[in-house]
Design an enzyme around this catalytic site. Structure first.
Site, short mmCIF file in Angstrom:
data_model
loop_
_atom_site.label_atom_id
_atom_site.label_comp_id
_atom_site.label_asym_id
_atom_site.label_seq_id
_atom_site.Cartn_x
_atom_site.Cartn_y
_atom_site.Cartn_z
N HIS A 1 -0.02 4.47 9.06
CA HIS A 1 0.37 5.27 7.89
C HIS A 1 -0.58 5.07 6.72
O HIS A 1 -0.62 5.89 5.81
CB HIS A 1 1.80 4.92 7.46
CG HIS A 1 2.82 5.38 8.45
ND1 HIS A 1 3.64 6.46 8.22
CD2 HIS A 1 3.14 4.93 9.69
CE1 HIS A 1 4.42 6.65 9.27
NE2 HIS A 1 4.14 5.72 10.17
N ASP B 1 -4.55 6.11 -1.10
CA ASP B 1 -3.23 6.27 -0.50
C ASP B 1 -3.39 6.94 0.85
O ASP B 1 -4.16 7.91 0.96
CB ASP B 1 -2.36 7.17 -1.42
CG ASP B 1 -0.88 6.80 -1.37
OD1 ASP B 1 -0.44 6.32 -0.31
OD2 ASP B 1 -0.19 6.99 -2.38
P1 ADP Z 1 4.38 4.80 -0.20
O1 ADP Z 1 4.49 5.15 1.24
O2 ADP Z 1 3.17 4.03 -0.55
O3 ADP Z 1 5.61 4.18 -0.73
P2 ADP Z 1 4.74 7.67 -0.64
O4 ADP Z 1 4.54 8.49 -1.84
O5 ADP Z 1 4.12 8.20 0.60
O6 ADP Z 1 4.23 6.20 -0.99
O7 ADP Z 1 6.28 7.53 -0.33
C1 ADP Z 1 7.17 7.04 -1.28
C2 ADP Z 1 8.57 7.44 -0.87
O8 ADP Z 1 9.48 6.63 -1.59
C3 ADP Z 1 8.89 8.88 -1.19
O9 ADP Z 1 9.65 9.45 -0.17
C4 ADP Z 1 9.68 8.77 -2.49
O10 ADP Z 1 10.63 9.79 -2.66
C5 ADP Z 1 10.36 7.44 -2.32
N1 ADP Z 1 10.61 6.83 -3.64
C6 ADP Z 1 9.70 6.62 -4.61
N2 ADP Z 1 10.27 6.11 -5.72
C7 ADP Z 1 11.58 6.01 -5.44
C8 ADP Z 1 12.70 5.57 -6.18
N3 ADP Z 1 12.59 5.12 -7.45
N4 ADP Z 1 13.90 5.61 -5.58
C9 ADP Z 1 14.02 6.06 -4.31
N5 ADP Z 1 12.99 6.48 -3.56
C10 ADP Z 1 11.78 6.47 -4.12
C1 G6P Z 2 4.07 2.08 2.74
C2 G6P Z 2 3.80 1.47 4.09
C3 G6P Z 2 5.11 1.31 4.85
C4 G6P Z 2 6.09 0.51 4.00
C5 G6P Z 2 6.28 1.17 2.63
C6 G6P Z 2 7.20 0.39 1.70
O1 G6P Z 2 4.58 3.35 2.95
O2 G6P Z 2 2.91 2.28 4.82
O3 G6P Z 2 4.89 0.64 6.07
O4 G6P Z 2 7.33 0.40 4.65
O5 G6P Z 2 5.01 1.30 2.01
O6 G6P Z 2 6.80 -0.94 1.61
P1 G6P Z 2 7.72 -2.16 2.05
O7 G6P Z 2 6.84 -3.36 1.97
O8 G6P Z 2 8.85 -2.17 1.06
O9 G6P Z 2 8.24 -1.88 3.42
#
Ligand code: ADP
Ligand code: G6P
Length: 482
Positions: free
Chosen positions: A162, A370
């Site tokens: 991912h 990202d």
């Molecule tokens: P990452 O995978 O690095 O976390 P992404 O933008 O791909 O970044 O995905 C983040 C996910 O987490 C999204 O589906 C978003 O809606 C969710 N998210 C981000 N902030 C919050 C929050 N404050 N509460 C709930 N979900 C959240």
């Molecule tokens: C990114 C990574 C995921 C991970 C998520 C949240 O999306 O690719 O593998 O689950 O961040 O991070 P966390 O450490 O809370 O699982």
């Protein structure tokens, strides 16, 4: 032991530890792209998800979510430190994100990473049916494909990364680079967000393993592993439906009212992570305020930064720096009852996120690096009204799919300032045209089509993809008990 024909293996189960005092727990989706993406396709599927439920010590007993069985994997406190906080999130995570933060190479973490990967592989081997499919996810579990192949040569094994896969110059820094590469190539199909990643792996496989490698296939140890780009997406239908619900629209109006009916709302939604470029964004915004290009009277910024990996020192330091900076900006530019930045360090329900997306005039998504960034896609899916501007980093995987966004290099603070101003003052007709093009793209590239594309490539018969990514029953809210 009940077995499944499809097993997903990811570090984290798709639920957040949200126990009530009586032990009952309303299942809540974990923030983070991976859990969100897979949850959308698996919640009704006849599959098993192997993963960690959060916390340390013996794994909790979890009930199924619809047709999806949960098989928790336990972690001890030492394993949490060495495997999750250490090797996965202090070595691989920063290294794979262009080393925007210095990766830590601690020799003590490797053995724990290896043994925890072996535990995940054993759990998957236990719950997978004969000749079933096991789909392993992300950098936490890079050794699992190879380990699983040793244990269960009958299985069809997929791996999806991912996060970005770095260029050889960076990957070569890894002390355990050969084992990690070989482990990942234990899969039958290795999927990435971008084609560049497959190219990087091909180069590394040639150099480190003496493999015969192209950007589509790598032959090593007498086996051929296929590779390719499968950009992940979101449940577009879910976000569209949420964002047009009357209560969500009312919530959005209320939010605007509570923000003081500003002319413009700028919104950012991130995990509180140093890859997300939050500090660069704050610098750009405070310089716009200082120069008088933006006035607190008519513009507000909302920064949602959900807590993440809070026991890792670099994340604690980041939080301190960001909160200090937000305080400084509000102290310098805010007025009584009118802060310059509304900072929210908390998780939100999906409907609350949808209301926020509907409230934003400019969505600012400016990670330094990202893999994809699903927030950008969620914003687009939420804007049925065709309004709102998306400012998007060139270094997010999503930029390749959404070129109609206001693309920006977040390292270039002056460029970021200019782009923010352009987005803030863009003509509504231009914004509508950009939004329509992005929405059209998303309509044909949702999470179901991602799963179908990957699983069809993995399993040529296509039967698995059909079962998973076909018509689904609507999502249920599920309660589980410890
Ligand atoms: P990452 O995978 O690095 O976390 P992404 O933008 O791909 O970044 O995905 C983040 C996910 O987490 C999204 O589906 C978003 O809606 C969710 N998210 C981000 N902030 C919050 C929050 N404050 N509460 C709930 N979900 C959240
Ligand atoms: C990114 C990574 C995921 C991970 C998520 C949240 O999306 O690719 O593998 O689950 O961040 O991070 P966390 O450490 O809370 O699982």
């Amino acid at each position: 032991m009940r077995q499944s024909s499809l097993v997903v293996v990811a570090n984290r189960l798709p639920l957040d530890d949200n126990a009530a005092p009586d032990g009952a727990c309303e299942w809540r989706r974990s923030p983070g792209g991976l859990a969100g993406a897979l949850h959308a396709i698996l919640e009704q599927a006849p599959a098993t998800w192997v993963g960690w439920a959060g916390g340390v010590g013996p794994a909790p007993t979890l009930t199924d979510i619809g047709g999806l069985r949960l098989r928790p994997v336990s972690l001890s406190a030492d394993e949490l430190r060495g495997y999750y906080e250490g090797f996965a999130n202090s070595t691989l995570w920063p290294l794979y994100h262009d080393a925007v933060q210095q990766p830590v190479f601690d020799r003590n973490w490797w053995e724990t990473y290896r043994s925890v990967n072996a535990r995940f592989a054993e759990a998957a081997a236990e719950v997978a049916e004969h000749a079933g499919v096991v789909w392993v996810q992300d950098y936490h579990l890079q050794l699992v494909p190879g380990m699983l192949r040793e244990l269960r040569p009958d299985l069809l094994i997929g791996f999806f990364m991912h996060v970005p896969f770095p260029p050889p110059e960076l990957y070569m820094q890894l002390p355990r680079r050969v084992e990690l590469l070989r482990g990942m190539l234990g899969a039958d199909l290795v999927g990435f967000q971008r084609e560049q990643a497959a190219h990087n792996v091909a180069q590394l496989a040639t150099k480190l393993l003496g493999a015969h490698a192209t950007d589509d296939a790598i032959t090593v140890d007498g086996r051929t592993v296929r590779t390719g780009a499968f950009p992940v997406s979101i449940d577009v239908a879910e976000m569209r439906a949420l964002a047009s619900r009357p209560d969500v629209l009312r919530q959005s109006e209320q939010l605007r009212h509570d923000l003081g009916q500003p002319k413009r709302v700028l919104l950012s939604v991130d995990r509180l992570d140093y890859t997300k470029g939050i500090e660069h964004r704050l610098t750009a915004y405070s310089e716009l305020l200082r120069a008088g290009h933006v006035k607190v009277r008519d513009t507000v910024m909302v920064q949602v930064a959900v807590p993440s990996r809070e026991r890792v020192e670099s994340y604690q330091d980041l939080r301190d720096r960001i909160e200090g900076e937000v305080g400084r900006i509000n102290g310098e530019f805010g007025r009584v009852g009118e802060p310059a930045i509304h900072y929210l360090n908390q998780p939100f329900a999906r409907s609350q996120l949808a209301a926020l997306y509907r409230t934003a005039d400019v969505m600012v998504v400016t990670p330094l690096r990202d893999g994809m960034n699903l927030v950008a896609k969620e914003f687009v899916a939420a804007r049925e009204d065709g309004r709102g501007a998306l400012v998007l980093s060139e270094f997010a995987g999503a930029a390749a799919e959404l070129p109609q966004a206001f693309l920006v290099n977040p390292h270039d603070v002056d460029g970021l300032k200019d782009t923010l101003l352009r987005a803030m003052s863009a003509d509504p007709a231009e914004l509508a045209a950009r939004m329509t093009a992005m929405r059209d793209h998303l309509a044909g590239h949702d999470i179901q089509s991602w799963a179908r594309a990957y699983l069809t490539a993995l399993d040529h018969t296509g039967s698995l993809a059909e079962r998973l990514a076909g018509d689904r029953a609507p999502a249920a809210s599920v309660a589980w008990h410890r």
